[in-house]
Enzyme design. Structure first.
Site, PDB file in Angstrom:
ATOM      1  N   ILE A 246       7.568   8.579   1.674  1.00  0.00           N
ATOM      2  CA  ILE A 246       8.678   7.669   1.458  1.00  0.00           C
ATOM      3  C   ILE A 246       9.647   8.425   0.576  1.00  0.00           C
ATOM      4  O   ILE A 246       9.234   9.108  -0.369  1.00  0.00           O
ATOM      5  CB  ILE A 246       8.175   6.356   0.825  1.00  0.00           C
ATOM      6  CG1 ILE A 246       9.271   5.310   0.716  1.00  0.00           C
ATOM      7  CG2 ILE A 246       7.530   6.559  -0.508  1.00  0.00           C
ATOM      8  CD1 ILE A 246       8.734   3.922   0.337  1.00  0.00           C
TER       9      ILE A 246
ATOM     10  N   GLU B 288      13.215   3.099  -7.707  1.00  0.00           N
ATOM     11  CA  GLU B 288      13.628   1.719  -7.960  1.00  0.00           C
ATOM     12  C   GLU B 288      14.753   1.529  -8.983  1.00  0.00           C
ATOM     13  O   GLU B 288      15.633   0.694  -8.782  1.00  0.00           O
ATOM     14  CB  GLU B 288      12.405   0.883  -8.365  1.00  0.00           C
ATOM     15  CG  GLU B 288      11.448   0.685  -7.218  1.00  0.00           C
ATOM     16  CD  GLU B 288      10.101   0.155  -7.686  1.00  0.00           C
ATOM     17  OE1 GLU B 288       9.416   0.892  -8.419  1.00  0.00           O
ATOM     18  OE2 GLU B 288       9.764  -0.982  -7.337  1.00  0.00           O
TER      19      GLU B 288
END
Ligand SMILES: Cc1cc2nc3c(=O)[nH]c(=O)nc-3n(C[C@H](O)[C@H](O)[C@H](O)COP(=O)(O)OP(=O)(O)OC[C@H]3O[C@@H](n4cnc5c(N)ncnc54)[C@H](O)[C@@H]3O)c2cc1C
Lengths: 282, 765
Positions: free
Chosen positions: B494, B724
């Protein structure tokens, strides 16, 4: 997508004959039709391509600057045509607002108009160009004015078998402008669209035309506002009156995109802006 | 700066070629022979009792091979609605057929009789006594009632003394809060520090506002898809587009009662996840059930519309926030009451409400958060789950305070930021994090200190914090006779994590990045690894990879010692060769030669193993500044400049890090300005990309990213989670910039043109 039969006629007569049957659809660029077929909102039994019929695409300019735009002309070609940019700037600007370059390279102006979405981006530009729509069928040809073409959302006066062949733009406007109200810079559908076109005679406005998209069941002209402008020089006060008159002509709905009030207000704001810019350009 | 040769450098991603050429295999590319097409039958009601489900017509349709309902779920765990439907689009059954059109037609033929119930979509309506109840009563006391009720309980328990007067006084006090009995509550979370009443009493300025943040979708490009194949022995293979194959394996095992090792999950290349690709029952479980019943492989793939109606988006919420400060700029108290729209099940990230604390010294803090059931699908993680919402409220309100006390928003934040050693909850102290460095970096890069703004232009700043987790992982590394290195592991790539793992291993084994290749195993073959989410992968798998490489490194030195007849202490691995440190003339042996030699030793081939579980990471900070221009007549906002800095610890691959900063910032911008799942009376009314607007590259200028590196003690090379944090401050950054530009404070996102026009009008524009 449901199964269908696919035809590629090479003459208008053949296409019209096929298209006169029930449960048929024309394929121009396919950017509205194919999406509808995938979503099953369209399930034609036959699809008739217009792509093999010669003479339906292209922009031609006569010596009097009247322009003819073939129905199969790609939206991208309308956007990039120097003659349209010069004489019908609002139409070129409207074309440039459609989707993305990839979409505009597929989409045709005929499809944009025949699909009859009140939010179509070339429609306001065609309205202020006073476009004449040439229609062919097995029975012959006829012409309707663009402001008589639409009867409701997704609905036109086209009878079974009738095919739009070209849009004729008789009289050039020396200044015109189109603005689309949207959230996203590109790839957005018009919350509303406003086009204005004028000619100037010694600073006095003549031939004012204002076209409104996505503010009523069909695209409309704001004739009250046009009448206010014609024969006058543009002042701030007149501009404000024209904006209000155009807003009064609109009968928008509230939907998930925005409220009817917002649409009306934007008609007012964008009418002022497009008229001002059209006069600046004239 | 560093002596590193591979980490800290921008390198091409290991998957660049397969992505660019289209060779990458996504879930929908998997097509085993005989595969059937599954289709989920969905509720056309948002709230209803199911009277009957009749599949008989559908079964007769030629080409239909299996139909399943909840009756086919052996464990009884809820996969399909049984007696009650809780949202529009909720799965009721599933069909497998030889052709997708047949499956769809069969789905339409399944007849469901409903008894329609009243629907509730809005959290603030759902908590009222008049609201329809989704699951029993779900009654909870609000913060004030809760406190009083606790006191009453305490006094009642004391049987030795008579408290009846006090108790009846308290009971009378309860009457003061008639609206504080909340219904449809799915979960609650409370925390406080200091003395909130006293804190506010000491403030010169107190600001109170209600912030409303909409539900947004992760909008990964690839919809959910899985292909399942159950063989006659009971072995189940699932090709899953998921962030966590091991979590899917245990999820399927638990839901269907299949032994863990009878399930093999093969993770397919992921078309984006952002936290939304961990769900087990969305497509994986129906695919397995359909395959078990039909005896053939089955693919279940969502359409984009299904993604919106039955995905697991980020929860919307309503946050009532109150902040107080002194005139000289010290924040003394902050209180939040939040209602999170968790949809039909619990699981909204209500705990993240505590992020209203930010990275500031706030001595008095009280947070009460509730998850609320509504007739919508459940929610899931989305990039720093819950943080963008809470930080939007917190950072918007900070600007209001700064304005009222006449302080520069950056200086106000700098002044209140925690420093290393400051106390934080649970008796800990603040570690070294570049809070101030990051904010200063963005201010300098954006030109904040000598900023200029034309008419209707404005500047906004905000910061957002996040702490990445860590999880277990395993990595093997092998050195081949040609000196090349092969890595084997089981975590999903990812954001370029396979690239970072490869860089770390190349660095330690001192080989060129190009001679390292990486292979991902399925759950049958690879060692366990944690899911790829929560910004954990480079931290976790990076540490694991480092251990594996160090293990191999050790074996390499041992082999060289044996081969060269030299003490290990006198050897050094450098540039892919083991050198004898003191040899004159120089003496060395190539890694490939050692690998070849190893095959004929008693020790055997060079294999390194890394196994790792957990280690605390330090928080990360993202700071952003935007310059915008608002058209006051149309309400449209244009971003003129967007600068984003972030303390990333150490950037293992700077280009990938910048990509994360840009991506997160753009997603935050989208949430602020245009993204919003809209709900009508029954359900989502914008289930597609025409009216759910995701920005395009034409909407924004290039995001300027600024990397700040304050090393994290436990991270590989000091790296910490990067993915994030960058989404967390952007919502407030945009709102603060709009406020600065035209003087309106938008507390309800997104900042759509219509809202701006309305707000300006009520301001007298
Ligand atoms: C991603 C995307 C973005 C888009 N963005 C926009 C946008 O911003 N603004 C906008 O206005 N539109 C937009 N559209 C819609 C679409 O691209 C346009 O309406 C386009 O001009 C349609 O032309 P077409 O040639 O593709 O039509 P087709 O899909 O081929 O046909 C559409 C319809 O018109 C009929 N038709 C086509 N030609 C004729 C003819 N000569 N005579 C009679 N009937 C005919 C067909 O039977 C069919 O019903 C977008 C579409 C997509 C997919």
């Amino acid at each position: 997508m449901r199964n269908f039969e696919f035809f590629e006629p090479t003459t208008l007569a053949e296409a019209s004959r096929l298209f006169a049957q029930e449960h048929t659809q024309l394929l121009a660029g396919g950017t509205d039709l194919v999406i509808g077929m995938k979503a099953l909102t369209e399930a034609p039994q036959s699809v008739i391509s217009l792509q093999k019929i010669p003479g339906l695409a292209g922009v031609t300019t006569e010596s009097d600057n009247s322009i003819s735009v073939g129905a199969m002309t790609k939206v991208r070609a309308v956007e990039l045509s120097a003659d349209i940019q010069q004489h019908h700037t609002a139409l070129a600007e409207g074309a440039a607002e459609i989707g993305s370059i990839q979409i505009r390279n597929l989409a045709t102006i005929g499809g944009n108009i025949a699909h009859a979405s009140p939010a179509a981006d070339t429609v306001a530009g065609l309205l202020v160009a006073d476009a004449q729509v040439d229609i062919a069928s097995a029975d012959g040809e006829r012409t309707v004015s663009i402001d008589e073409l639409f009867t409701g959302p997704g609905q036109t006066v086209l009878a079974p078998g009738e095919i739009i062949t070209r849009f004729r733009l008789p009289s050039p406007a020396s200044g015109s402008h189109y603005i689309k109200h949207k959230i996203r810079e590109v790839m957005d559908l018009a919350f509303i669209g406003v086009a204005a076109a004028v000619n100037l005679n010694d600073g006095v406005i003549t031939d004012a035309r204002i076209g409104l998209a996505a503010v009523a069941p069909t695209p409309i002209r704001a004739t009250e506002a046009e009448n206010l402008l014609n024969g006058n020089q543009l002042t701030a006060e007149l501009l404000a009156q024209a904006g209000e008159a155009a807003a009064a002509a609109a009968s928008p709905i509230s939907d998930l995109r925005c409220s009817a009030e917002h649409r009306s207000e934007m008609v007012n704001v964008l009418t002022r802006r497009t008229v001002q810019e059209a006069v600046n350009r004239a | 700066m560093s002596d590193y040769t591979v980490v800290g450098q921008t390198v091409a991603r290991v998957d660049a070629v397969e992505k660019v050429t289209g060779a990458a295999q996504y879930g929908a590319d998997v097509h085993p022979p005989g595969m059937l097409y599954g289709k989920i039958v969905r509720s056309k009601q948002a709230h209803a009792n199911i009277l009957s489900i009749d599949t008989s017509e559908a079964e007769k349709l030629p080409g239909v091979k299996a139909i399943i309902t909840q009756d086919d779920v052996p464990s009884g765990r809820r996969v399909f609605a049984t007696d009650k439907i809780l949202y529009l689009g909720e799965p009721l059954a599933a069909v497998a057929a030889t052709d997708p059109d047949i499956a769809e037609e069969a789905a339409e033929l399944i007849k469901i009789e409903y008894e329609v119930l009243p629907v509730v979509q809005d959290v603030m309506e759902a908590i009222k006594p008049s609201a329809p109840r989704l699951h029993g009563d779900g009654t909870k006391d609000g913060p004030n009632r809760r406190e009083i009720a606790t006191q009453i309980r305490r006094l009642t328990r004391d049987k030795e003394n008579d408290h009846s007067d006090e108790i009846s006084k308290l009971e009378a006090e309860l009457e003061n809060y008639p609206d504080e009995v909340y219904y449809n509550i799915s979960a609650e979370s409370h925390s406080d520090a200091g003395d909130i009443e006293k804190g506010f009493a000491e403030c010169d300025v107190v600001v109170e506002d209600t912030y409303v943040i909409p539900r947004v979708h992760q909008t990964y490009m690839e919809p959910h898809v899985s292909v399942a194949s159950a063989d006659s022995s009971g072995k189940v293979t699932v090709w899953a587009s998921t962030q966590g194959p091991f979590a899917i394996r245990s999820g399927i095992a638990g839901t269907l009662g299949i032994p863990l090792t009878q399930i093999n999950v093969i993770g397919t290349t992921m078309g984006g996840g952002f936290g939304g690709r961990f769900g087990v029952i969305i497509t994986h479980v129906p695919a397995v059930l359909l395959s078990q019943k039909s005896g053939r492989p089955v693919r279940v793939q969502m359409t984009r519309e299904e993604e919106f109606t039955d995905g697991r988006p980020a929860p919307g919420c309503v946050i009532k926030l109150k902040t107080g400060a002194t005139n000289d700029g010290r924040i003394l108290a902050r209180q939040a009451l939040a209602f999170w729209d968790s949809g039909s099940v619990s699981g909204a990230s209500i705990g993240s409400t505590i992020r209203v604390r930010g990275v500031y010294k706030i001595p008095n803090l009280k947070v009460d958060a509730y998850g609320v059931h509504t007739n919508k699908s459940g929610t899931a993680a989305y990039r720093a789950p819950g943080a963008p919402q809470a930080i939007f409220a917190g950072e918007s309100q900070l600007d209001e305070i700064a304005e009222r006390i006449g302080m520069d928003p950056v200086k106000f934040r700098l002044m209140n930021m925690r420093e290393e050693g400051d106390p934080i909850p649970a008796g800990a102290t603040e570690p070294k994090v570049g809070y101030k460095e990051t904010l200063e970096a963005v201010a300098d890069a954006a030109g904040w200190w000598d900023r200029e703004a034309g008419e209707n232009q404005g500047w906004g700043v905000a910061v957002g914090d996040w702490t990445n987790g860590c999880g277990p992982g395993g990595v093997y590394v092998a050195v081949h006779e040609d000196g090349s290195v092969r890595i084997f592991h089981g975590s999903m790539d990812i954001t370029g994590t396979d690239t970072a793992i490869s860089q770390i291993i190349a660095e330690i084994l001192t080989v060129p990045y190009e001679s390292v290749t990486i292979r991902r195993g399925d759950t049958d073959s690879a060692p366990y690894s944690t899911g790829s989410g929560g910004s954990v992968v480079t931290f976790t798998m990076g540490n694991t990879a480092k251990l594996a490489a160090e293990d191999a490194h050790q074996r390499i030195l041992e082999l060289a010692s044996e081969r060269l007849n030299m003490n290990v202490d006198n050897l050094e691995l450098r540039d892919g060769e083991v050198h004898v440190v003191t040899a004159d003339p120089p003496k060395s042996i190539l890694l490939g030669e050692l690998a070849a030699y190893s095959l004929s030793t008693t020790g055997g081939p060079i294999v390194g193993k890394g196994s790792f579980a957990r280690q605390a990471s330090t928080p990360a900070l993202a700071a952003q500044i935007a310059k915008v221009e608002v058209d006051p007549d149309t309400g449209r906002t244009r971003v003129l400049k967007l600068v984003a800095s972030q303390d990333v610890g150490f950037a293992i691959n700077p280009m990938a890090v910048e990509g994360q900063i840009e991506g997160g910032t753009v997603q935050g911008y989208a949430w602020a300005m245009m993204e919003e799942m809209q709900y009508g009376e029954d359900g989502n009314i914008n289930p597609g990309f025409v009216d759910y607007r995701v920005p395009t590259s034409a909407d924004l200028p290039t995001v300027e990213s600024v990397i700040v590196e304050v090393p994290a003690p436990n991270g590989p090379y000091g790296a910490k989670g990067v993915g994030e944090p960058p989404i967390t401050p952007t919502l407030a950054t945009m709102a603060n910039a709009v406020k600065d530009a035209v003087g309106i404070r938008v507390t309800e996102l997104p900042i759509k043109p219509e809202k701006v026009v309305q707000a300006l009008q009520s301001n007298g524009h």
